[in-house]
Design a protein around this motif. Sequence first.
Motif, short mmCIF file in Angstrom:
data_model
loop_
_atom_site.label_atom_id
_atom_site.label_comp_id
_atom_site.label_asym_id
_atom_site.label_seq_id
_atom_site.Cartn_x
_atom_site.Cartn_y
_atom_site.Cartn_z
N HIS A 45 0.81 -1.22 0.00
CA HIS A 45 0.00 0.00 0.00
C HIS A 45 0.85 1.27 0.00
O HIS A 45 0.45 2.26 -0.61
CB HIS A 45 -0.99 -0.03 1.16
CG HIS A 45 -2.09 -1.01 0.92
ND1 HIS A 45 -3.13 -0.77 0.05
CD2 HIS A 45 -2.28 -2.25 1.39
CE1 HIS A 45 -3.92 -1.81 0.01
NE2 HIS A 45 -3.43 -2.74 0.82
N LEU A 46 1.99 1.24 0.64
CA LEU A 46 2.90 2.38 0.59
C LEU A 46 3.40 2.60 -0.83
O LEU A 46 3.43 3.73 -1.33
CB LEU A 46 4.07 2.18 1.55
CG LEU A 46 5.12 3.28 1.60
CD1 LEU A 46 4.51 4.58 2.09
CD2 LEU A 46 6.28 2.88 2.47
N GLU A 48 1.92 1.62 -3.62
CA GLU A 48 0.80 2.09 -4.45
C GLU A 48 0.47 3.54 -4.17
O GLU A 48 0.07 4.28 -5.07
CB GLU A 48 -0.42 1.21 -4.21
CG GLU A 48 -0.28 -0.18 -4.81
CD GLU A 48 -1.44 -1.09 -4.47
OE1 GLU A 48 -2.28 -0.73 -3.62
OE2 GLU A 48 -1.48 -2.19 -5.05
N TRP A 49 0.61 3.96 -2.93
CA TRP A 49 0.29 5.33 -2.55
C TRP A 49 1.18 6.33 -3.28
O TRP A 49 0.73 7.43 -3.63
CB TRP A 49 0.43 5.47 -1.04
CG TRP A 49 0.08 6.82 -0.51
CD1 TRP A 49 -1.12 7.45 -0.56
CD2 TRP A 49 0.96 7.72 0.16
NE1 TRP A 49 -1.06 8.67 0.04
CE2 TRP A 49 0.22 8.87 0.49
CE3 TRP A 49 2.30 7.66 0.53
CZ2 TRP A 49 0.77 9.94 1.17
CZ3 TRP A 49 2.85 8.74 1.20
CH2 TRP A 49 2.07 9.87 1.51
N ILE A 50 2.43 5.93 -3.53
CA ILE A 50 3.32 6.84 -4.25
C ILE A 50 3.35 6.57 -5.75
O ILE A 50 4.15 7.14 -6.47
CB ILE A 50 4.74 6.79 -3.66
CG1 ILE A 50 5.33 5.39 -3.78
CG2 ILE A 50 4.76 7.27 -2.24
CD1 ILE A 50 6.80 5.35 -3.49
#
Length: 101
Positions: A45-46, A48-50
């Motif tokens: 998720h980290l 994908e967040w960036i």
Amino acid sequence: MLALIAAILVSQAIQAADDLLSKLGAISLAHGVLVGYVEIYVCKHLMEWIGLSLDWLVVLLVALSALAVSLIKIHRTGTRWILAFNFGVLAGVVAGGFLLV
């Protein structure tokens, strides 16, 4: 590259927080698997967040860092519950890689 370093640092922070909480209760193989899976879940998720995607390089680096921390802990203490927990963390990282990549 910065995201990769952040993902590894977050996974190690999760492991450190779990170590602190483990002083209050029992540690087992299943607990280690859960922690390892959560490390990869958070990394995914980290990333994908960036705007990047989780790939096997990230999983491999997280697994290697988890293995390094595990070997240090096993060398220092040598207890069976530490061995079982750290084997579980490594298994959870690998399982998370197969499920989330």
